[in-house]
Design a protein around this motif. Structure first.
Motif, PDB file in Angstrom:
ATOM      1  N   THR A 135       0.813  -1.222   0.000  1.00  0.00           N
ATOM      2  CA  THR A 135       0.000   0.000   0.000  1.00  0.00           C
ATOM      3  C   THR A 135       0.843   1.267   0.000  1.00  0.00           C
ATOM      4  O   THR A 135       0.337   2.344  -0.332  1.00  0.00           O
ATOM      5  CB  THR A 135      -0.926   0.013   1.229  1.00  0.00           C
ATOM      6  N   ASP A 136       2.109   1.165   0.382  1.00  0.00           N
ATOM      7  CA  ASP A 136       3.003   2.324   0.368  1.00  0.00           C
ATOM      8  C   ASP A 136       3.791   2.362  -0.944  1.00  0.00           C
ATOM      9  O   ASP A 136       4.022   1.326  -1.589  1.00  0.00           O
ATOM     10  CB  ASP A 136       3.997   2.270   1.524  1.00  0.00           C
ATOM     11  N   THR A 137       4.229   3.540  -1.322  1.00  0.00           N
ATOM     12  CA  THR A 137       5.128   3.665  -2.464  1.00  0.00           C
ATOM     13  C   THR A 137       6.494   3.099  -2.092  1.00  0.00           C
ATOM     14  O   THR A 137       7.000   3.341  -0.996  1.00  0.00           O
ATOM     15  CB  THR A 137       5.259   5.134  -2.878  1.00  0.00           C
ATOM     16  N   ILE A 138       7.085   2.328  -3.010  1.00  0.00           N
ATOM     17  CA  ILE A 138       8.381   1.707  -2.779  1.00  0.00           C
ATOM     18  C   ILE A 138       9.427   2.391  -3.666  1.00  0.00           C
ATOM     19  O   ILE A 138       9.179   2.661  -4.848  1.00  0.00           O
ATOM     20  CB  ILE A 138       8.335   0.206  -3.106  1.00  0.00           C
ATOM     21  N   LYS A 139      10.600   2.673  -3.088  1.00  0.00           N
ATOM     22  CA  LYS A 139      11.698   3.276  -3.825  1.00  0.00           C
ATOM     23  C   LYS A 139      12.898   2.336  -3.854  1.00  0.00           C
ATOM     24  O   LYS A 139      13.197   1.679  -2.859  1.00  0.00           O
ATOM     25  CB  LYS A 139      12.129   4.599  -3.182  1.00  0.00           C
ATOM     26  N   GLN A 140      13.574   2.312  -4.999  1.00  0.00           N
ATOM     27  CA  GLN A 140      14.876   1.674  -5.089  1.00  0.00           C
ATOM     28  C   GLN A 140      15.941   2.725  -4.818  1.00  0.00           C
ATOM     29  O   GLN A 140      15.824   3.859  -5.289  1.00  0.00           O
ATOM     30  CB  GLN A 140      15.092   1.072  -6.471  1.00  0.00           C
ATOM     31  N   VAL A 141      16.959   2.366  -4.039  1.00  0.00           N
ATOM     32  CA  VAL A 141      18.007   3.333  -3.699  1.00  0.00           C
ATOM     33  C   VAL A 141      19.372   2.711  -3.954  1.00  0.00           C
ATOM     34  O   VAL A 141      19.532   1.489  -3.956  1.00  0.00           O
ATOM     35  CB  VAL A 141      17.898   3.792  -2.235  1.00  0.00           C
ATOM     36  N   ASP A 142      20.373   3.564  -4.124  1.00  0.00           N
ATOM     37  CA  ASP A 142      21.746   3.092  -4.291  1.00  0.00           C
ATOM     38  C   ASP A 142      22.453   3.062  -2.945  1.00  0.00           C
ATOM     39  O   ASP A 142      21.842   3.341  -1.890  1.00  0.00           O
ATOM     40  CB  ASP A 142      22.500   3.964  -5.301  1.00  0.00           C
ATOM     41  N   ALA A 143      23.748   2.729  -2.965  1.00  0.00           N
ATOM     42  CA  ALA A 143      24.509   2.584  -1.727  1.00  0.00           C
ATOM     43  C   ALA A 143      24.577   3.885  -0.935  1.00  0.00           C
ATOM     44  O   ALA A 143      24.719   3.870   0.298  1.00  0.00           O
ATOM     45  CB  ALA A 143      25.918   2.089  -2.038  1.00  0.00           C
ATOM     46  N   ALA A 144      24.463   5.005  -1.611  1.00  0.00           N
ATOM     47  CA  ALA A 144      24.525   6.301  -0.934  1.00  0.00           C
ATOM     48  C   ALA A 144      23.162   6.776  -0.454  1.00  0.00           C
ATOM     49  O   ALA A 144      23.043   7.844   0.146  1.00  0.00           O
ATOM     50  CB  ALA A 144      25.136   7.346  -1.863  1.00  0.00           C
ATOM     51  N   GLY A 145      22.124   6.014  -0.723  1.00  0.00           N
ATOM     52  CA  GLY A 145      20.792   6.406  -0.290  1.00  0.00           C
ATOM     53  C   GLY A 145      20.013   7.204  -1.295  1.00  0.00           C
ATOM     54  O   GLY A 145      18.891   7.649  -1.006  1.00  0.00           O
ATOM     55  N   GLY A 146      20.540   7.389  -2.483  1.00  0.00           N
ATOM     56  CA  GLY A 146      19.827   8.132  -3.513  1.00  0.00           C
ATOM     57  C   GLY A 146      18.820   7.253  -4.229  1.00  0.00           C
ATOM     58  O   GLY A 146      19.043   6.060  -4.444  1.00  0.00           O
ATOM     59  N   VAL A 147      17.683   7.827  -4.598  1.00  0.00           N
ATOM     60  CA  VAL A 147      16.628   7.082  -5.277  1.00  0.00           C
ATOM     61  C   VAL A 147      17.029   6.803  -6.721  1.00  0.00           C
ATOM     62  O   VAL A 147      17.437   7.709  -7.457  1.00  0.00           O
ATOM     63  CB  VAL A 147      15.301   7.869  -5.231  1.00  0.00           C
ATOM     64  N   THR A 148      16.910   5.531  -7.095  1.00  0.00           N
ATOM     65  CA  THR A 148      17.253   5.140  -8.470  1.00  0.00           C
ATOM     66  C   THR A 148      16.038   4.652  -9.251  1.00  0.00           C
ATOM     67  O   THR A 148      16.145   4.411 -10.456  1.00  0.00           O
ATOM     68  CB  THR A 148      18.311   4.022  -8.467  1.00  0.00           C
ATOM     69  N   GLY A 149      14.905   4.489  -8.598  1.00  0.00           N
ATOM     70  CA  GLY A 149      13.735   4.024  -9.318  1.00  0.00           C
ATOM     71  C   GLY A 149      12.532   3.887  -8.408  1.00  0.00           C
ATOM     72  O   GLY A 149      12.658   3.830  -7.172  1.00  0.00           O
ATOM     73  N   THR A 150      11.340   3.863  -9.044  1.00  0.00           N
ATOM     74  CA  THR A 150      10.077   3.686  -8.316  1.00  0.00           C
ATOM     75  C   THR A 150       9.293   2.566  -8.981  1.00  0.00           C
ATOM     76  O   THR A 150       8.610   2.780  -9.987  1.00  0.00           O
ATOM     77  CB  THR A 150       9.245   4.990  -8.332  1.00  0.00           C
ATOM     78  N   PRO A 151       9.410   1.348  -8.466  1.00  0.00           N
ATOM     79  CA  PRO A 151       8.695   0.227  -9.090  1.00  0.00           C
ATOM     80  C   PRO A 151       7.183   0.376  -8.938  1.00  0.00           C
ATOM     81  O   PRO A 151       6.702   1.020  -7.990  1.00  0.00           O
ATOM     82  CB  PRO A 151       9.215  -0.998  -8.324  1.00  0.00           C
ATOM     83  N   ASP A 152       6.464  -0.213  -9.852  1.00  0.00           N
ATOM     84  CA  ASP A 152       5.005  -0.183  -9.816  1.00  0.00           C
ATOM     85  C   ASP A 152       4.526  -1.069  -8.660  1.00  0.00           C
ATOM     86  O   ASP A 152       4.685  -2.288  -8.691  1.00  0.00           O
ATOM     87  CB  ASP A 152       4.467  -0.694 -11.147  1.00  0.00           C
ATOM     88  N   ARG A 153       3.915  -0.459  -7.653  1.00  0.00           N
ATOM     89  CA  ARG A 153       3.531  -1.236  -6.483  1.00  0.00           C
ATOM     90  C   ARG A 153       2.395  -2.224  -6.783  1.00  0.00           C
ATOM     91  O   ARG A 153       2.161  -3.146  -6.010  1.00  0.00           O
ATOM     92  CB  ARG A 153       3.132  -0.316  -5.332  1.00  0.00           C
TER      93      ARG A 153
END
Length: 391
Positions: A135-153
């Motif tokens: 139910t929440d938006t999910i983010k992909q992040v890199d080793a530094a914590g930066g967002v690299t993508g938003t998969p379709d929940r």
């Protein structure tokens, strides 16, 4: 077709803190592991329970499983969860069930409905897992914590246990993964995926949470303690003596010169306790749920009736906190068997023995009990239910 459950309880649970692994922390008078096992023991769809433990936990394990049914001897786990599951599967190989459910030892709030869905999934699938929609938006992040993508929940699911598998397929997949040097899978569905099997899903349960941290344990303890609707129910039953060489009292077979007449095993004590629990729920009586006119209950063991009543409490988010049973008869003498009866009831209900009272009295030779024509029983049950049941 036989179905076993494999409980993984070999971890150290260091994130939960304290001197004990998390599965041996106490919640409302019983350990997390015992609460987990009570979901499966007794359960009509489960034929055997195999637990994998840490070798150092044998005493804690024994105390947590005393009196529970369907238990196989525990086996030591490995360095990883995957290795522990394989150890449990190898221990089950001699039993060779058709299906096996793999479950986390620190997931104590699994409902009978989820277990039933898991077993049912094995009728048509080699592998199936309980899931919840994200139910929440999910983010992909890199080793530094930066967002690299938003998969379709819409395509994502939260995975729970028990996960259901055909035993032969799962043990073969685990053996193949071990032979290939793969020990990094985080759940058994991933092992089956790697082995080329399709994994299906079924509906999970939001309440079926895994306890990982100290905060999780504290939240679970508060949830069990903060049940505001306290209720008491009473039960009464009587059975006449008939032919036989023993009587069933409180789940214990007591040698005697007679038996008790009844459609089931005529356990007057468990029948009274079942009615007491159902009475506290305002949920009918034993005859309404298990009518003597139904041939399927002929000769049935009465532990099934009491387990059913307790499951009704659990299904409404409640707990049973105390059971009190009084047996009324001139013979057999109950006193020598009192502690064994308490232990038998503890095994059926999962309650600590300290929350189970068994007493005996006579009618001073008055009435049917005084004439030694039968045995009567009175019982009371105290339960706690959540707020929504109180309104």
């Amino acid at each position: 077709m036989a179905c076993a459950v494999l409980i993984v309880a070999a971890g150290r649970g260091t994130r939960a803190g304290g001197a004990l692994p998390k599965q041996y922390h106490t919640l409302a008078g019983e350990t997390v592991l015992r609460r987990t096992l009570r979901a499966f023991s007794p359960h009509p769809a489960i034929d055997a329970i195999q637990v994998v433990i840490h070798p150092d936990d044998a005493d804690h394990y024994a105390a947590s499983t005393d009196g529970l049914a369907q238990m196989r001897p525990p086996v030591p786990g490995g360095a990883t969860r995957q290795q522990s599951v394989l150890a449990g599967l190898e221990a089950l190989a001699a039993f060779n069930p058709h299906g096996v459910l793999v479950h986390d030892g620190a997931r104590p709030f699994t409902s009978a409905a989820v277990i039933a869905r898991a077993v049912a999934a094995l009728e048509t699938h080699a592998a199936a897992i309980p899931v919840l929609a994200v139910t929440d938006t999910i983010k992909q992040v890199d080793a530094a914590g930066g967002v690299t993508g938003t998969p379709d929940r819409a395509t994502l699911r939260v995975v729970q246990t028990p996960q259901a598998f055909r035993f032969a397929d799962l043990i073969a997949a685990h053996r193949a993964a071990a032979a290939a040097g793969r020990t990094d899978f985080t759940d058994d569905a991933a092992v089956m995926e790697w082995a080329g099997h399709r994994v299906s899903t079924f509906e999970g349960d939001a309440g079926n949470v895994k306890l990982t941290s100290a905060e999780d344990l504290a939240r679970a303890a508060r949830a069990l303690a903060d049940l505001p609707d306290v209720r008491t129910g009473t039960g009464f039953d009587v059975h006449a003596f008939g032919p036989g060489d023993h009587v069933m009292l409180g789940g214990l077979a007591i040698p005697f010169e007679k038996g008790l007449d009844g459609h089931s095993d005529a356990d007057v004590g468990l029948h009274a306790l079942t009615d007491a629990v159902l009475g506290a729920l305002a949920d009918g009586d034993i005859g309404a749920h298990f009518p003597p006119s139904d041939p399927q209950w002929k000769g049935a063991t009465s532990d099934r009736f009491l387990a059913f009543a307790l499951e009704r409490v659990k299904a409404r988010g409640g707990i049973v906190t105390h059971l009190d049973l009084t047996l009324i008869c001139e013979a057999p003498k109950v006193g020598p068997h009192r502690d064994a009866i308490r232990a038998a009831i503890a095994g059926i209900t999962g309650l600590p023995v300290g929350r189970i009272s068994v007493k005996a009295t006579t009618t001073e030779k008055l009435g049917f009990a005084g004439r030694r024509e039968g045995i009567a029983a009175m019982a009371s049950a105290t339960i706690r239910l959540p707020l929504e049941d109180a309104l």
